[in-house]
Scaffold this active site. Structure first.
Site, PDB file in Angstrom:
ATOM      1  N   ASP A  30      32.686  46.878  61.773  1.00  0.00           N
ATOM      2  CA  ASP A  30      33.377  46.910  60.482  1.00  0.00           C
ATOM      3  C   ASP A  30      32.332  47.259  59.431  1.00  0.00           C
ATOM      4  O   ASP A  30      31.170  46.880  59.552  1.00  0.00           O
ATOM      5  CB  ASP A  30      34.160  45.623  60.169  1.00  0.00           C
ATOM      6  CG  ASP A  30      33.384  44.328  60.281  1.00  0.00           C
ATOM      7  OD1 ASP A  30      32.134  44.364  60.358  1.00  0.00           O
ATOM      8  OD2 ASP A  30      34.016  43.270  60.283  1.00  0.00           O
ATOM      9  N   GLU A  37      24.966  36.115  70.405  1.00  0.00           N
ATOM     10  CA  GLU A  37      24.186  35.671  69.238  1.00  0.00           C
ATOM     11  C   GLU A  37      23.137  34.608  69.552  1.00  0.00           C
ATOM     12  O   GLU A  37      23.036  33.593  68.868  1.00  0.00           O
ATOM     13  CB  GLU A  37      25.137  35.157  68.149  1.00  0.00           C
ATOM     14  CG  GLU A  37      26.131  36.209  67.716  1.00  0.00           C
ATOM     15  CD  GLU A  37      27.083  35.732  66.613  1.00  0.00           C
ATOM     16  OE1 GLU A  37      27.102  34.530  66.308  1.00  0.00           O
ATOM     17  OE2 GLU A  37      27.788  36.589  66.047  1.00  0.00           O
ATOM     18  N   ASN A  56      25.481  40.247  73.612  1.00  0.00           N
ATOM     19  CA  ASN A  56      26.075  40.751  72.368  1.00  0.00           C
ATOM     20  C   ASN A  56      25.440  40.068  71.162  1.00  0.00           C
ATOM     21  O   ASN A  56      25.223  38.855  71.166  1.00  0.00           O
ATOM     22  CB  ASN A  56      27.581  40.422  72.413  1.00  0.00           C
ATOM     23  CG  ASN A  56      28.394  41.105  71.335  1.00  0.00           C
ATOM     24  OD1 ASN A  56      28.314  42.319  71.178  1.00  0.00           O
ATOM     25  ND2 ASN A  56      29.185  40.345  70.589  1.00  0.00           N
TER      26      ASN A  56
END
Ligand code: XIL
Length: 301
Positions: A236, A127, A169
């Site tokens: 998700d 991030e 990531n």
């Protein structure tokens, strides 16, 4: 095959989940884990605050518990995350400049060395890019040590565990947008200058407000075309029923359509295990029963 992991393996892929060490003693939880999943990411146990709560004193017991479980059950590990602005111990949050840069390097070296040979892929940096249209780096104490902090993190991780795949990531990079364009440019630059990077992780936390981007597969493919593997790392999807099931199927199909998409990890097992349980975003309900999303994901493999 009749499980996510075994079906993915038939396609040369893995199907993983995030795991919390303290839940391994829950028989329903570990029963589903060991039946369905062949890759594990520790949900919090390998983060900086967990592994180095006091500077220079490393604490690996919870993460080691997960690695032992994986070894005993034939599961591989994704390591998460070596350098990140969030979930830093308070001593690091209060550091800056050369002291922080040295602390980051020491942290990466220690953690990656402790797990040397046991990690399939590390999220080396997590991030680091800003949201919105600017396409810039996220401001953080690490970023303020100098723009080269990301490549230093990757070179340090490579030196410590040359066998692990090293990933960048991030979230909100799941379609073509200003943020994913900025990550793309960084990967291209790293490749051209020989900075070690092997993979890009797409967290894929999908909200009801911003559904799965229509160019999801195309975005994975353009990164793969740079010569890195791509992985869905924290999937998700908010919702329920057929709509949620269809979105899960789309993600699975997109990964399978990209030869360098090596696997998918969901961010928890039951809805009640989710960091955003109110969104019921996972494949199993609170009782551990398979949801329509589970069947759709399995059928799509
Ligand atoms: C989350 C965990 O699921 C929570 O238990 C914790 O309180 C906060 O972090 N992006 C990441 C993950 O890379 O590490 C985050 O995990 C979710 C967002």
């Amino acid at each position: 095959a009749t499980t996510l992991g075994a079906s993915a393996a038939e396609k040369g892929r893995y199907f993983g989940t995030a795991v919390a060490a303290y839940k391994l003693s829950d028989a329903t939880y570990s029963g589903i884990l060991d039946r369905e999943f062949n890759m594990i990411t520790p949900e919090n146990e390998m983060k900086w605050d967990a592994t180095e709560p006091t500077q220079g004193q490393f604490s690996y017991s919870s993460a080691d518990q997960i690695v032992s479980h994986a070894t005993a059950h034939g599961q591989r590990m994704r390591g998460h995350a070596l350098a990140w602005h969030s979930q830093q111990p308070s001593w690091a949050q209060n550091m800056s400049g050369t002291a922080l840069r040295n602390a980051m390097v020491n942290h990466i070296t220690n953690v990656a060395t402790h797990y040397k040979g046991k990690i399939y892929a590390w999220d080396v940096v997590n991030e680091a890019f800003a949201d919105g249209g600017g396409g810039g780096r996220r401001d953080s104490n690490l970023q303020r040590t100098g723009n080269d902090w990301i490549e230093v993190a990757f070179r340090t991780a490579r030196a410590a565990d040359p066998g692990a795949k090293l990933c960048y990531n991030d979230y909100n990079t799941d379609g073509v947008n200003a943020k994913s364009n900025a990550v793309y440019a960084m990967v291209q630059d790293f490749k051209s200058r020989g900075v070690p990077i092997d993979c890009v992780g797409f967290q894929s936390h999908i909200n009801s407000g911003s559904p799965l981007p229509s160019d999801y597969q195309a975005n994975l493919q353009r990164f793969a075309n740079l010569g890195v593997d791509v992985q869905i790392t924290e999937l998700d999807i908010a919702g329920s029923g057929t709509a949620q099931a269809n979105s899960y199927a789309s993600v699975v199909k997109a990964c399978l359509a990209v030869s360098r998409c090596t696997g998918i990890t969901v961010w928890g097992i039951r809805d009640s295990d989710s960091w955003r349980s109110g969104d019921t975003p996972l494949l199993f309900d609170n009782n551990g029963n398979k949801k329509p999303a589970y069947t759709a994901a399995l059928d799509a493999i």
